[in-house]
Enzyme design. Structure first.
Site, PDB file in Angstrom:
ATOM      1  N   THR A  28      23.390  33.946  41.529  1.00 59.08           N
ATOM      2  CA  THR A  28      23.479  34.488  42.897  1.00 59.08           C
ATOM      3  C   THR A  28      23.153  35.970  42.949  1.00 59.08           C
ATOM      4  O   THR A  28      22.556  36.449  43.912  1.00 59.08           O
ATOM      5  CB  THR A  28      24.904  34.224  43.449  1.00 59.08           C
ATOM      6  OG1 THR A  28      25.087  32.817  43.516  1.00 59.08           O
ATOM      7  CG2 THR A  28      25.105  34.815  44.823  1.00 59.08           C
ATOM      8  N   SER A  70      22.995  29.439  37.222  1.00 61.14           N
ATOM      9  CA  SER A  70      23.721  29.211  35.961  1.00 61.14           C
ATOM     10  C   SER A  70      24.063  27.740  35.681  1.00 61.14           C
ATOM     11  O   SER A  70      24.284  27.386  34.517  1.00 61.14           O
ATOM     12  CB  SER A  70      24.939  30.116  35.842  1.00 61.14           C
ATOM     13  OG  SER A  70      25.996  29.687  36.631  1.00 61.14           O
ATOM     14  N   THR A 103      27.542  32.890  38.266  1.00 61.52           N
ATOM     15  CA  THR A 103      28.979  32.893  37.956  1.00 61.52           C
ATOM     16  C   THR A 103      29.507  31.526  37.526  1.00 61.52           C
ATOM     17  O   THR A 103      30.558  31.444  36.891  1.00 61.52           O
ATOM     18  CB  THR A 103      29.798  33.383  39.169  1.00 61.52           C
ATOM     19  OG1 THR A 103      29.554  32.514  40.272  1.00 61.52           O
ATOM     20  CG2 THR A 103      29.446  34.813  39.524  1.00 61.52           C
ATOM     21  N   ASP A 104      28.786  30.440  37.861  1.00 62.75           N
ATOM     22  CA  ASP A 104      29.341  29.103  37.583  1.00 62.75           C
ATOM     23  C   ASP A 104      29.596  28.863  36.095  1.00 62.75           C
ATOM     24  O   ASP A 104      30.607  28.259  35.723  1.00 62.75           O
ATOM     25  CB  ASP A 104      28.400  28.011  38.118  1.00 62.75           C
ATOM     26  CG  ASP A 104      28.360  27.959  39.644  1.00 62.75           C
ATOM     27  OD1 ASP A 104      29.198  28.627  40.281  1.00 62.75           O
ATOM     28  OD2 ASP A 104      27.503  27.248  40.190  1.00 62.75           O
TER      29      ASP A 104
HETATM   30  N1  ASP Z   1      25.725  28.828  41.699  1.00 66.58           N
HETATM   31  C1  ASP Z   1      25.538  30.207  41.337  1.00 66.58           C
HETATM   32  C2  ASP Z   1      25.170  30.292  39.853  1.00 66.58           C
HETATM   33  O1  ASP Z   1      26.032  30.152  39.033  1.00 66.58           O
HETATM   34  C3  ASP Z   1      26.785  30.952  41.606  1.00 66.58           C
HETATM   35  C4  ASP Z   1      26.754  32.407  41.298  1.00 66.58           C
HETATM   36  O2  ASP Z   1      25.899  32.928  40.623  1.00 66.58           O
HETATM   37  O3  ASP Z   1      27.687  33.081  41.781  1.00 66.58           O
HETATM   38  O4  ASP Z   1      24.021  30.516  39.555  1.00 66.58           O
END
Ligand code: ASP
Length: 338
Positions: A28, A70, A103-104
């Protein structure tokens, strides 16, 4: 003398730019929201534009080995990051590194690097919960904080760090706790080891131990299964049939399983395939406490390995690393006692 660092005197800010390796991997933090409300990667990573503020903080060397959400990250990309970090460490002109990541699965990549990366400079992993053009976007802010942490000499020797939302966490303890809140990254039971303020980077705790294993490749298969009331052996047996090299079970409470699941556990152990137990509880560690059928004592007698406070996804990373090192059950068990 260090950029934006202070020891005991908060007001003393000394500016000396460090050489920081900045590795973008996607997530993200590298995405934008389009007019339909979909958050997705574009052709240009927004973090590679408007970098004046970033280059005023540090002399940056930027790498972008891939641009992936991710959920698309696998151990192969984690290994690639380890090699990039180690290559720069060998060249010897880098003071610290920051990795931007979705973040995932951020905690898995951070923990993998914590366990295996041989670079001696501080490594900070960061991300964002809101993409680059959303109101309240936290990406650039988290990136600035991370560069400041990676530039701090106090960040050295603390293992891989995760910095978001003004907090500094260890890779081993941090986990994503909320689907959308910007304070999602928490270290249950332990808390952060430092904070980032307007005036400086302040570490208030130091980890007491850190484990690191040299690793060349990662090719084993480890599954992660969550226990539940009424669980039987069917899923365990199906997973065994997939020819995995190990299994992690998020067990109940302090490390207990329903009796009907034991047959499946025993099948693994009979085939000399490690079964690692963690808890599906949010905090605490698993122990051989209960003496009933399927209780921790019973599982230990059967040969199940108890992990020391890791969550399921990190125990899985650790078992992958352990299996890359050895196939001896006693050595794997010893690694999980750490
Ligand atoms: N779905 C996103 C990822 O992990 C979430 C994020 O980056 O906050 O790529």
């Amino acid at each position: 003398m260090d950029y934006y660092s202070f020891s005991s005197v908060f007001s003393e800010v000394i500016v000396l730019k460090k050489n920081i390796l900045l590795i973008h991997t996607g997530g993200t933090i590298s995405m934008s929201e389009d007019t339909s409300g979909a958050v997705k990667p574009g052709t240009n990573n927004p973090l590679t534009q408007g970098t004046d503020i970033l280059s005023s903080l540090a002399d940056l060397v930027v790498e972008e080995p891939f641009n992936l959400p991710s959920p698309h990250i696998t151990p192969r990309e984690m290994l690639e990051l380890k090699y990039i970090l180690e290559d720069y460490a060998k060249k010897g002109n880098i003071d610290g590194a920051v990795i931007t990541h979705g973040t995932d699965t951020l905690e898995e990549t951070a923990y993998f690097l914590d366990l295996t990366c041989q670079a001696s400079f501080p490594v900070v992993v960061t991300g964002a919960m809101r993409s680059s053009n959303e109101i309240g976007s936290d990406g650039l802010y988290n990136l600035i904080s991370s560069i400041r942490v990676a530039s701090s000499p106090d960040a050295k020797g603390k293992g891989v760090l995760v910095v978001l939302n003004d907090e500094i966490h260890t890779a081993v303890n941090v986990t994503k706790t909320h689907t959308s809140n910007i304070s999602t990254f928490q270290s249950p039971q332990y808390g952060p080891i430092g904070i980032v303020t307007k005036r400086g980077v302040l570490f208030h705790h130091t980890p007491t131990k850190h484990e690191n294993y040299p690793l060349q490749d990662i090719s084993k298969r480890v599954s992660l299964i969550k226990a539940h009331a009424g669980m039987d052996s069917s899923l365990l047996k199906a997973v065994l049939g997939l020819k995995v090299d190990g299994v992690v079970i998020e067990a109940l409470g302090q490390g207990n399983l329903p009796p009907a699941a034991l047959e499946g556990v025993q099948e693994f152990i009979k085939n000399n395939i490690p079964v690692v137990i963690v808890s599906r509880s949010f905090a605490g560690i698993v122990q051989d406490v209960y003496g009933y059928e399927g209780g921790g004592k019973h599982l230990k007698e059967l040969g199940v390995i108890f992990s020391n406070g890791l969550n399921g996804q990190k125990a899985r990373i650790k078992l992958l690393v352990a299996l890359a090192k050895t196939e001896k059950m006693a050595e794997i068990e010893e690694m999980f006692m750490f």
